[in-house]
Design an enzyme around this catalytic site. Structure first.
Site, PDB file in Angstrom:
ATOM      1  N   HIS A 208       0.875  -1.172   0.000  1.00 52.06           N
ATOM      2  CA  HIS A 208       0.000   0.000   0.000  1.00 52.06           C
ATOM      3  C   HIS A 208       0.916   1.227   0.000  1.00 52.06           C
ATOM      4  O   HIS A 208       2.026   1.189   0.519  1.00 52.06           O
ATOM      5  CB  HIS A 208      -0.942  -0.027   1.209  1.00 52.06           C
ATOM      6  CG  HIS A 208      -2.071  -1.005   1.011  1.00 52.06           C
ATOM      7  ND1 HIS A 208      -3.317  -0.615   0.597  1.00 52.06           N
ATOM      8  CD2 HIS A 208      -2.105  -2.353   1.098  1.00 52.06           C
ATOM      9  CE1 HIS A 208      -4.090  -1.688   0.464  1.00 52.06           C
ATOM     10  NE2 HIS A 208      -3.377  -2.769   0.759  1.00 52.06           N
ATOM     11  N   CYS A 239      -7.944  -1.411   3.254  1.00 52.68           N
ATOM     12  CA  CYS A 239      -8.723  -2.402   3.994  1.00 52.68           C
ATOM     13  C   CYS A 239      -9.622  -1.674   4.991  1.00 52.68           C
ATOM     14  O   CYS A 239      -9.149  -0.831   5.748  1.00 52.68           O
ATOM     15  CB  CYS A 239      -7.781  -3.357   4.719  1.00 52.68           C
ATOM     16  SG  CYS A 239      -8.650  -4.493   5.804  1.00 52.68           S
TER      17      CYS A 239
HETATM   18  P1  HMG Z   1     -18.420 -13.411  11.834  1.00 52.88           P
HETATM   19  O1  HMG Z   1     -19.517 -12.457  12.161  1.00 52.88           O
HETATM   20  O2  HMG Z   1     -17.537 -13.892  12.939  1.00 52.88           O
HETATM   21  O3  HMG Z   1     -18.985 -14.631  10.983  1.00 52.88           O
HETATM   22  O4  HMG Z   1     -17.499 -12.721  10.739  1.00 52.88           O
HETATM   23  P2  HMG Z   1     -19.676 -15.967  11.400  1.00 52.88           P
HETATM   24  O5  HMG Z   1     -18.808 -17.105  10.990  1.00 52.88           O
HETATM   25  O6  HMG Z   1     -20.138 -15.907  12.837  1.00 52.88           O
HETATM   26  O7  HMG Z   1     -20.961 -15.944  10.451  1.00 52.88           O
HETATM   27  C1  HMG Z   1     -21.890 -14.863  10.542  1.00 52.88           C
HETATM   28  C2  HMG Z   1     -22.707 -14.798   9.259  1.00 52.88           C
HETATM   29  O8  HMG Z   1     -21.842 -14.483   8.151  1.00 52.88           O
HETATM   30  C3  HMG Z   1     -23.365 -16.125   8.897  1.00 52.88           C
HETATM   31  O9  HMG Z   1     -24.573 -15.813   8.220  1.00 52.88           O
HETATM   32  C4  HMG Z   1     -22.422 -16.733   7.899  1.00 52.88           C
HETATM   33  O10 HMG Z   1     -23.046 -17.641   7.019  1.00 52.88           O
HETATM   34  C5  HMG Z   1     -21.956 -15.489   7.136  1.00 52.88           C
HETATM   35  P3  HMG Z   1     -25.994 -15.813   8.999  1.00 52.88           P
HETATM   36  O11 HMG Z   1     -26.110 -17.195   9.575  1.00 52.88           O
HETATM   37  O12 HMG Z   1     -25.881 -14.737  10.056  1.00 52.88           O
HETATM   38  O13 HMG Z   1     -26.963 -15.474   7.891  1.00 52.88           O
HETATM   39  N1  HMG Z   1     -20.630 -15.697   6.531  1.00 52.88           N
HETATM   40  C6  HMG Z   1     -20.350 -15.417   5.248  1.00 52.88           C
HETATM   41  N2  HMG Z   1     -21.099 -14.918   4.242  1.00 52.88           N
HETATM   42  C7  HMG Z   1     -20.486 -14.772   3.037  1.00 52.88           C
HETATM   43  N3  HMG Z   1     -19.202 -15.090   2.816  1.00 52.88           N
HETATM   44  C8  HMG Z   1     -18.449 -15.601   3.798  1.00 52.88           C
HETATM   45  C9  HMG Z   1     -19.018 -15.775   5.077  1.00 52.88           C
HETATM   46  N4  HMG Z   1     -18.535 -16.236   6.244  1.00 52.88           N
HETATM   47  C10 HMG Z   1     -19.539 -16.185   7.123  1.00 52.88           C
HETATM   48  N5  HMG Z   1     -17.174 -15.918   3.553  1.00 52.88           N
HETATM   49  C11 HMG Z   1     -16.187 -13.027   8.731  1.00 52.88           C
HETATM   50  C12 HMG Z   1     -16.398 -13.422  10.200  1.00 52.88           C
HETATM   51  C13 HMG Z   1     -14.865 -13.614   8.313  1.00 52.88           C
HETATM   52  C14 HMG Z   1     -17.338 -13.605   7.925  1.00 52.88           C
HETATM   53  C15 HMG Z   1     -16.209 -11.466   8.636  1.00 52.88           C
HETATM   54  O14 HMG Z   1     -15.337 -10.971   9.592  1.00 52.88           O
HETATM   55  C16 HMG Z   1     -15.777 -10.975   7.277  1.00 52.88           C
HETATM   56  O15 HMG Z   1     -16.468 -11.192   6.291  1.00 52.88           O
HETATM   57  N6  HMG Z   1     -14.633 -10.298   7.190  1.00 52.88           N
HETATM   58  C17 HMG Z   1     -14.092  -9.844   5.899  1.00 52.88           C
HETATM   59  C18 HMG Z   1     -13.164  -8.708   6.099  1.00 52.88           C
HETATM   60  C19 HMG Z   1     -12.580  -8.257   4.782  1.00 52.88           C
HETATM   61  O16 HMG Z   1     -13.080  -8.566   3.719  1.00 52.88           O
HETATM   62  N7  HMG Z   1     -11.486  -7.478   4.869  1.00 52.88           N
HETATM   63  C20 HMG Z   1     -10.834  -6.958   3.693  1.00 52.88           C
HETATM   64  C21 HMG Z   1     -10.047  -7.990   2.936  1.00 52.88           C
HETATM   65  S1  HMG Z   1      -8.441  -8.328   3.648  1.00 52.88           S
HETATM   66  C22 HMG Z   1      -7.438  -7.072   3.010  1.00 52.88           C
HETATM   67  O17 HMG Z   1      -7.909  -6.146   2.385  1.00 52.88           O
HETATM   68  C23 HMG Z   1      -5.961  -7.207   3.190  1.00 52.88           C
HETATM   69  C24 HMG Z   1      -5.202  -7.617   1.902  1.00 52.88           C
HETATM   70  O18 HMG Z   1      -5.428  -6.693   0.857  1.00 52.88           O
HETATM   71  C25 HMG Z   1      -3.694  -7.664   2.183  1.00 52.88           C
HETATM   72  C26 HMG Z   1      -3.227  -6.382   2.892  1.00 52.88           C
HETATM   73  O19 HMG Z   1      -3.193  -5.333   2.282  1.00 52.88           O
HETATM   74  O20 HMG Z   1      -2.946  -6.534   4.092  1.00 52.88           O
HETATM   75  C27 HMG Z   1      -5.632  -9.004   1.422  1.00 52.88           C
HETATM   76 MG    MG Z   2      -4.377  -4.792   0.608  1.00 48.79          MG
END
Ligand code: HMG
Ligand code: MG
Length: 299
Positions: A208, A239
């Site tokens: 970044h 992010c």
């Molecule tokens: P949580 O609330 O702990 O999830 O979040 P959970 O496991 O308790 O599930 C809650 C609900 O979410 C459930 O649905 C699951 O089915 C659903 P409900 O029963 O309530 O209807 N769920 C999902 N739905 C769609 N897709 C999924 C999924 N997993 C669970 N995969 C969770 C935990 C991981 C889901 C949440 O924290 C999350 O989605 N986080 C994503 C954060 C994110 O996207 N961050 C940005 C990307 S990382 C980044 O940018 C860094 C990178 O570029 C490198 C860098 O620069 O460092 C890669």
């Molecule tokens: Mg990134």
């Protein structure tokens, strides 16, 4: 003289990292037009979208439509942190998956609501199943240098996480300076160590550009033997759970630098700028990268 590779692979992350944190909701059709234009510029590896909770990251809620309407030529990744996302990705017909974990526990908890160890324990069988199904797996290592909550990260901890992922059988490690704090010395040192310790895995650097050090860090990583870089057209990115994580280094600026050094990427800078022009009216931030500014001014 500098030691430089003849070829570099660019992994475009604009449609995913670039858009995930934008204040404007970008319509699916505009995302698709952006992706198509990027593919037309010669980009063959790209993060298209993520399968994550739409409650956490609403911008990525249309992942299924994005996959259904995109050519899967080359390596077209979806990002996902867990088994649920992998299941959705496979249902959508994806062949390349990127998983992500932070070295720092505090960041990992904010980003995916799990400790780093909990995430790794859950991902081990998921990665084994993906590899058994012949899927290409990339592991993205966040906060590899600095964490917004814990400060400087011990390079030994980053190496240890990379080694664990390697033991799980992933094909690629994308090692990230999430909040753009690393300097070229740190970039060289970490990537040199990773190259030495993990000689048989694809290593990619993800910078970044928060403090405008990304280009210098890329040049340092090139010296350490890295020939794969994540970049984002228009310098978009950040992010949502890493305060201070602004845009990724811009694809058009990196490809231009590599062009001038005689390093082949297969990517046309002008066409990348045309792709930026496609998305520019739909994002909340003005785009101000070096090559895009020149392009807009007809230079
Ligand atoms: P949580 O609330 O702990 O999830 O979040 P959970 O496991 O308790 O599930 C809650 C609900 O979410 C459930 O649905 C699951 O089915 C659903 P409900 O029963 O309530 O209807 N769920 C999902 N739905 C769609 N897709 C999924 C999924 N997993 C669970 N995969 C969770 C935990 C991981 C889901 C949440 O924290 C999350 O989605 N986080 C994503 C954060 C994110 O996207 N961050 C940005 C990307 S990382 C980044 O940018 C860094 C990178 O570029 C490198 C860098 O620069 O460092 C890669
Ligand atoms: Mg990134």
């Amino acid at each position: 003289m500098f030691i430089l590779p003849n070829n570099v692979t660019i992994i475009e992350v604009g449609p995913r990292d670039g858009l995930q944190n934008d204040k404007n909701y970008v319509d699916t059709q505009h995302k698709l037009a952006f992706i198509q234009a990027l593919q037309g510029a010669g980009i063959t590896e790209m993060e298209l979208t993520s399968f994550v909770s739409p409650k956490w990251v609403p911008q990525m809620a249309d992942a299924k439509e994005i996959i259904a309407n995109t050519s899967q030529v080359g390596r077209q990744f979806v990002l996902t942190p867990n088994a649920k996302g992998v299941e959705l990705a496979l249902e959508a017909g994806v062949q390349s998956v990127a998983v992500f974990v932070g070295v720092s526990n505090s960041f990992n908890k904010k980003n995916i609501n799990r400790s780093t160890d909990e995430s790794m324990a859950a991902l081990e069988p998921v990665i084994a199943n993906l590899k058994a199904a012949g899927v290409f797996v990339r592991a993205c290592i966040s906060t590899a240098f600095y964490c917004p909550y814990e400060g400087r990260i011990d390079p030994i901890a980053t190496l240890a996480l990379c080694q664990r992922f390697t033991a799980f059988g992933v094909d690629e490690l994308s090692v990230a300076d999430t909040i753009g704090m690393a300097n070229p010395q740190e970039s060289y040192s970490l990537f040199h160590t990773l190259k030495q310790e993990l000689p048989n895995i694809l290593l990619t650097a993800h910078f970044h550009d928060t403090r405008k050090m990304a280009m210098a860090n890329i040049f340092a990583a090139l010296q350490a033997g890295i020939d794969r870089f994540d970049t984002s057209a228009g310098g978009l990115g950040g992010c949502p759970f890493a305060p201070g994580a602004t845009g990724n280094v811009a694809t058009e600026d990196v490809v231009h630098m590599l062009d001038t050094l005689g390093i082949q990427t297969g990517i046309d800078v002008k066409k990348v700028c045309e792709a930026v022009q496609v998305i520019a009216p739909h994002v909340s931030r003005p785009i101000d990268t070096g090559m895009y500014r020149l392009f807009e001014n007809g230079i």
